[in-house]
Design a protein around this motif. Structure first.
Motif, PDB file in Angstrom:
ATOM      1  N   ALA A   1       0.833  -1.202   0.000  1.00 58.06           N
ATOM      2  CA  ALA A   1       0.000   0.000   0.000  1.00 58.06           C
ATOM      3  C   ALA A   1       0.869   1.253   0.000  1.00 58.06           C
ATOM      4  CB  ALA A   1      -0.910   0.007   1.214  1.00 58.06           C
ATOM      5  N   TYR A   2       0.459   2.244  -0.807  1.00 58.95           N
ATOM      6  CA  TYR A   2       1.151   3.522  -0.820  1.00 58.95           C
ATOM      7  C   TYR A   2       0.223   4.707  -0.568  1.00 58.95           C
ATOM      8  CZ  TYR A   2      -0.684   4.355  -5.533  1.00 58.95           C
ATOM      9  OH  TYR A   2      -1.516   4.567  -6.609  1.00 58.95           O
ATOM     10  N   ASP A   3      -1.094   4.446  -0.495  1.00 58.69           N
ATOM     11  CA  ASP A   3      -2.034   5.556  -0.282  1.00 58.69           C
ATOM     12  C   ASP A   3      -3.382   4.989   0.163  1.00 58.69           C
ATOM     13  OD1 ASP A   3      -2.674   8.373  -0.414  1.00 58.69           O
ATOM     14  OD2 ASP A   3      -3.932   7.897  -2.135  1.00 58.69           O
ATOM     15  N   GLY A   4      -4.147   5.787   0.912  1.00 54.64           N
ATOM     16  CA  GLY A   4      -5.506   5.423   1.284  1.00 54.64           C
ATOM     17  C   GLY A   4      -5.675   4.952   2.698  1.00 54.64           C
ATOM     18  N   ILE A   5      -4.644   4.346   3.284  1.00 56.17           N
ATOM     19  CA  ILE A   5      -4.681   3.886   4.669  1.00 56.17           C
ATOM     20  C   ILE A   5      -3.314   4.159   5.291  1.00 56.17           C
ATOM     21  CG2 ILE A   5      -6.368   2.059   4.255  1.00 56.17           C
ATOM     22  CD1 ILE A   5      -4.007   0.075   4.307  1.00 56.17           C
ATOM     23  N   ARG A   6      -3.215   3.907   6.585  1.00 57.58           N
ATOM     24  CA  ARG A   6      -1.912   3.969   7.231  1.00 57.58           C
ATOM     25  C   ARG A   6      -0.979   2.964   6.575  1.00 57.58           C
ATOM     26  NH1 ARG A   6      -2.968   1.940  12.289  1.00 57.58           N
ATOM     27  NH2 ARG A   6      -1.741   0.062  12.010  1.00 57.58           N
ATOM     28  N   ALA A   7       0.272   3.345   6.355  1.00 59.58           N
ATOM     29  CA  ALA A   7       1.229   2.486   5.659  1.00 59.58           C
ATOM     30  C   ALA A   7       1.402   1.161   6.392  1.00 59.58           C
ATOM     31  CB  ALA A   7       2.577   3.195   5.545  1.00 59.58           C
ATOM     32  N   GLY A   8       1.676   0.107   5.630  1.00 58.67           N
ATOM     33  CA  GLY A   8       1.999  -1.174   6.236  1.00 58.67           C
ATOM     34  C   GLY A   8       1.325  -2.374   5.612  1.00 58.67           C
ATOM     35  N   TYR A   9       0.268  -2.175   4.776  1.00 53.90           N
ATOM     36  CA  TYR A   9      -0.401  -3.322   4.173  1.00 53.90           C
ATOM     37  C   TYR A   9       0.473  -3.944   3.088  1.00 53.90           C
ATOM     38  CZ  TYR A   9      -3.541  -6.258   1.535  1.00 53.90           C
ATOM     39  OH  TYR A   9      -4.087  -7.337   0.877  1.00 53.90           O
ATOM     40  N   MET A  10       0.438  -5.289   2.996  1.00 53.73           N
ATOM     41  CA  MET A  10       1.201  -6.023   1.991  1.00 53.73           C
ATOM     42  C   MET A  10       0.503  -7.338   1.712  1.00 53.73           C
ATOM     43  SD  MET A  10       5.155  -7.331   2.268  1.00 53.73           S
ATOM     44  CE  MET A  10       5.890  -8.350   0.980  1.00 53.73           C
ATOM     45  N   ASP A  11       0.589  -7.836   0.479  1.00 51.41           N
ATOM     46  CA  ASP A  11       0.139  -9.195   0.190  1.00 51.41           C
ATOM     47  C   ASP A  11       1.106  -9.874  -0.773  1.00 51.41           C
ATOM     48  OD1 ASP A  11      -0.768  -8.564  -2.555  1.00 51.41           O
ATOM     49  OD2 ASP A  11      -2.488  -7.610  -1.606  1.00 51.41           O
ATOM     50  N   VAL A  12       1.205 -11.195  -0.652  1.00 51.37           N
ATOM     51  CA  VAL A  12       2.026 -12.050  -1.507  1.00 51.37           C
ATOM     52  C   VAL A  12       1.142 -13.205  -1.951  1.00 51.37           C
ATOM     53  CG1 VAL A  12       4.073 -13.502  -1.686  1.00 51.37           C
ATOM     54  CG2 VAL A  12       4.131 -11.457  -0.255  1.00 51.37           C
ATOM     55  N   LEU A  13       0.986 -13.388  -3.272  1.00 50.66           N
ATOM     56  CA  LEU A  13       0.048 -14.369  -3.810  1.00 50.66           C
ATOM     57  C   LEU A  13       0.739 -15.255  -4.844  1.00 50.66           C
ATOM     58  CD1 LEU A  13      -2.831 -11.816  -4.342  1.00 50.66           C
ATOM     59  CD2 LEU A  13      -2.781 -13.562  -2.561  1.00 50.66           C
ATOM     60  N   LEU A  14       0.406 -16.538  -4.812  1.00 54.41           N
ATOM     61  CA  LEU A  14       0.954 -17.532  -5.734  1.00 54.41           C
ATOM     62  C   LEU A  14      -0.207 -18.287  -6.357  1.00 54.41           C
ATOM     63  CD1 LEU A  14       3.607 -19.016  -6.712  1.00 54.41           C
ATOM     64  CD2 LEU A  14       3.211 -20.609  -4.833  1.00 54.41           C
ATOM     65  N   GLY A  15      -0.182 -18.474  -7.688  1.00 55.79           N
ATOM     66  CA  GLY A  15      -1.302 -19.162  -8.310  1.00 55.79           C
ATOM     67  C   GLY A  15      -1.055 -19.531  -9.749  1.00 55.79           C
ATOM     68  N   GLY A  16      -2.165 -19.790 -10.464  1.00 51.13           N
ATOM     69  CA  GLY A  16      -2.080 -20.180 -11.857  1.00 51.13           C
ATOM     70  C   GLY A  16      -3.217 -19.571 -12.654  1.00 51.13           C
ATOM     71  N   GLY A  17      -3.145 -19.753 -13.976  1.00 50.00           N
ATOM     72  CA  GLY A  17      -4.180 -19.160 -14.802  1.00 50.00           C
ATOM     73  C   GLY A  17      -4.191 -19.703 -16.212  1.00 50.00           C
ATOM     74  N   TYR A  18      -5.170 -19.200 -16.987  1.00 47.57           N
ATOM     75  CA  TYR A  18      -5.384 -19.620 -18.371  1.00 47.57           C
ATOM     76  C   TYR A  18      -5.304 -18.393 -19.270  1.00 47.57           C
ATOM     77  CZ  TYR A  18      -7.520 -21.858 -22.448  1.00 47.57           C
ATOM     78  OH  TYR A  18      -7.761 -22.360 -23.699  1.00 47.57           O
ATOM     79  N   HIS A  19      -4.588 -18.538 -20.396  1.00 47.75           N
ATOM     80  CA  HIS A  19      -4.305 -17.437 -21.317  1.00 47.75           C
ATOM     81  C   HIS A  19      -5.014 -17.690 -22.644  1.00 47.75           C
ATOM     82  CE1 HIS A  19      -1.259 -14.488 -23.132  1.00 47.75           C
ATOM     83  NE2 HIS A  19      -1.877 -14.987 -24.179  1.00 47.75           N
ATOM     84  N   LEU A  20      -5.874 -16.756 -23.045  1.00 48.02           N
ATOM     85  CA  LEU A  20      -6.580 -16.851 -24.320  1.00 48.02           C
ATOM     86  C   LEU A  20      -6.178 -15.673 -25.201  1.00 48.02           C
ATOM     87  CD1 LEU A  20      -8.786 -18.159 -26.133  1.00 48.02           C
ATOM     88  CD2 LEU A  20     -10.447 -16.658 -24.989  1.00 48.02           C
ATOM     89  N   SER A  21      -5.635 -15.958 -26.386  1.00 51.68           N
ATOM     90  CA  SER A  21      -5.196 -14.908 -27.312  1.00 51.68           C
ATOM     91  C   SER A  21      -6.177 -14.766 -28.468  1.00 51.68           C
ATOM     92  CB  SER A  21      -3.811 -15.242 -27.871  1.00 51.68           C
ATOM     93  OG  SER A  21      -2.833 -15.184 -26.863  1.00 51.68           O
ATOM     94  N   MET A  22      -6.264 -13.547 -28.992  1.00 53.72           N
ATOM     95  CA  MET A  22      -7.107 -13.262 -30.152  1.00 53.72           C
ATOM     96  C   MET A  22      -6.506 -12.080 -30.898  1.00 53.72           C
ATOM     97  SD  MET A  22     -10.323 -11.603 -28.057  1.00 53.72           S
ATOM     98  CE  MET A  22     -10.342 -13.007 -26.957  1.00 53.72           C
ATOM     99  N   ASN A  23      -7.163 -11.704 -31.989  1.00 57.44           N
ATOM    100  CA  ASN A  23      -6.698 -10.542 -32.750  1.00 57.44           C
ATOM    101  C   ASN A  23      -5.230 -10.694 -33.140  1.00 57.44           C
ATOM    102  OD1 ASN A  23      -6.753  -7.991 -33.958  1.00 57.44           O
ATOM    103  ND2 ASN A  23      -6.345  -6.910 -32.020  1.00 57.44           N
ATOM    104  N   ARG A  24      -4.891 -11.895 -33.657  1.00 53.52           N
ATOM    105  CA  ARG A  24      -3.510 -12.207 -34.078  1.00 53.52           C
ATOM    106  C   ARG A  24      -2.510 -11.995 -32.937  1.00 53.52           C
ATOM    107  NH1 ARG A  24      -2.921  -8.811 -39.513  1.00 53.52           N
ATOM    108  NH2 ARG A  24      -3.903  -7.288 -38.101  1.00 53.52           N
ATOM    109  N   ASN A  25      -2.900 -12.466 -31.735  1.00 60.12           N
ATOM    110  CA  ASN A  25      -2.068 -12.401 -30.523  1.00 60.12           C
ATOM    111  C   ASN A  25      -1.817 -10.983 -30.026  1.00 60.12           C
ATOM    112  OD1 ASN A  25      -1.741 -15.231 -30.363  1.00 60.12           O
ATOM    113  ND2 ASN A  25      -0.066 -15.143 -31.854  1.00 60.12           N
TER     114      ASN A  25
END
Length: 508
Positions: A249-273
């Motif tokens: 976090a850099y704005d909106g609340i008192r400083a100190g918020y943080m998150d670390v996320l690990l995951g996966g996903g699916y990629h769909l391309s169009m319009n000639r990539n």
């Protein structure tokens, strides 16, 4: 006479052929492994009566040498209990000793810094040794055993516990850093070790807004948290990928918020990539800055659309959610980012537009920062120490882009952390190719540990030099200035550490 002309022509031709072969840098392989571990830490008696154990999970990457000694980096976060937002960063070292083809002993050591969520972490410095028994399966290994946590710099967290780990072999290929910016036609790679399928990665710098749901318990109901961070993606195949995402976090609340996320996903391309749609799901840890995420375990479903603006650069817009499983903390997210795609370390691509390969420099720097007279919000001013990791990617011979994260480890500010990005300039190698001078300008989010950073935005210019130890290692030292926008932090600093630098082949 014709005979001599023929021999001369043959000699010149051979020299030309050998010179072409010599132009192809050698491909090296570094063995390594990724590791996820979990331990349940017995928390001391503090302001929370009968406090539950803190579930503490880590993500690591280690380099493996001679199949026994390893060293690397790891980041931990709280995922259960009451300390959501408790994060640490550290370095690993250990030895694996096999006593059969699959069974092994793993004894190792982790040293780091961090804390947060009101925990009694002191200055943040801690040690985490372990002694485990492990078994290799076909594509992964499991190990478990004893471990010990001690926040020894005036902290109260000390605990013996079992730990459980899963490890996945994750080697990488590289060339010597001195080959950086060397450009070669793809045809010249066809008889080399680089004649293989490339691996696809992407790196995105992004800004995100988290809109706290009005029914969420905690002091930030209805608030909008502004985040800055980065996301690293590695493709398994053309459609499926894994990702690691970090935000602060850099704005909106008192400083100190943080998150670390690990995951996966699916990629769909169009319009000639040129246009992509990505669906993602991640899990991880988050909290701090007064945001109540309980134990810290978070779920992250998200969908984004990307549009190409240059050959390898896309602009991205995303919409998703970030929440605890019981919706105690529940937010919607909306963000924008700039993403850079690259095909690396191979030339067998289905994309016929690639005509050349270019070697790009890449650095990982581990260092210790010392801030002089770091201002606090309520406590006495004193020096602040941090463990810090920086990653650089060369844009050309003299300009690089940088990302850095740092966590306090001495100086009575264990919950303080930073997440910064920026640009740097560097000279060519001087003094018999031993020394490089550089300057860089970083900015981003910082907070926690009672350090006066306002809502979290800081800037951090510096100047320093690297001294060569080997083809892959350099000593680094620098000095500079750190200033918080809206806070009283305004300090000079120095740091020292070690830089691991390599080059990888990028198609263009």
């Amino acid at each position: 006479m014709k005979k001599y002309i023929f021999l001369f022509t043959l000699l010149i031709s051979n020299q030309f052929i050998f010179s072409q072969i010599e132009k192809i840098p050698k491909k090296n392989t570094q063995k390594g492994f990724a590791k996820i571990d979990f331990l349940s830490i017995d928390m001391p008696i503090t302001s929370i009566p009968n406090e539950k154990n803190m579930g503490y999970t880590g993500i690591h990457y280690n380099l493996l040498f001679r199949n026994s000694f390893y060293t690397g980096l790891g980041i931990y976060g709280s995922v259960s209990g009451y300390r959501g937002g408790f994060f640490t960063l550290g370095v690993n070292a250990g030895i694996k000793k096999y006593f059969s083809s699959d069974f092994y002993l793993d004894t190792g050591f982790h040293f780091g810094g961090g804390g947060g969520a009101g925990a009694p972490d002191g200055g943040g410095a801690f040690i985490l040794p372990h002694f485990n028994l492990g078994y290799n399966f076909k594509n992964f290994s499991l190990n478990s055993g004893w471990s010990y946590v001690n926040f020894f710099d005036k902290g109260q967290i000390k605990s013996h516990q079992l730990n459980l780990s899963i490890e996945i072999p994750l080697d990488f290929e590289y060339a010597d850093y001195k080959t950086s910016e060397k450009e070669i036609s793809i045809d010249n790679f066809k008889n080399s070790d680089w004649n293989q399928k490339p691996k696809r990665n992407s790196l995105m710098l992004h800004l995100n807004n988290l809109k706290i749901n009005g029914n969420t318990q905690g002091i930030n109901n209805g608030k909008t948290i502004k985040l800055a961070g980065f996301e690293l993606t590695s493709y398994i195949n053309k459609k499926w990928f894994t990702f690691l995402k970090l935000d602060g976090a850099y704005d909106g609340i008192r400083a100190g918020y943080m998150d670390v996320l690990l995951g996966g996903g699916y990629h769909l391309s169009m319009n000639r990539n040129k246009t992509n749609i990505l669906a993602k799901f991640g899990i991880g840890a988050g909290g701090g800055g007064g945001v109540d995420t309980k134990g810290g375990f978070l779920l992250y479903p998200d969908i984004s659309i990307e549009q190409q603006i240059f050959k390898d650069i896309y602009v991205s817009i995303n919409k998703g959610y970030l929440l605890t499983p019981n919706k105690h903390f529940y937010t919607s997210s909306f963000g924008v980012g700039i993403k850079y795609y690259l095909e690396r370390n191979g030339i067998k691509s289905n994309n016929n537009s690639f005509t050349k390969g270019k070697f790009k420099g890449f650095d990982v720097i581990v260092k210790h920062d010392l801030y002089f007279s770091a201002k606090r919000m309520t406590e006495a001013t004193e020096n602040l120490h941090q463990i810090s990791v920086q990653v650089n990617l060369d844009l050309n011979k003299n300009i690089f882009v940088a990302g850095q994260t740092s966590f306090a480890n001495f100086g009575n500010a264990g919950a303080y952390a930073e997440g910064l990005v920026g640009l740097g300039l560097k000279t060519a190698s001087l003094f018999n190719n031993s020394t490089i001078f550089f300057t860089q300008f970083l900015g981003g989010a910082a907070g926690g540990g009672n350090i006066s950073t306002g809502e979290g935005l800081i800037i951090k210019p510096s100047f320093g030099f690297d001294y060569k130890l080997s083809n892959t290692l350099k000593l680094r030292t620098s000095g500079g200035y750190v200033k918080a926008k809206g806070g009283k932090l305004s300090s000079t600093f120095i740091n020292f550490g070690i830089k691991y630098n390599i080059a990888f082949l990028k198609l263009k």
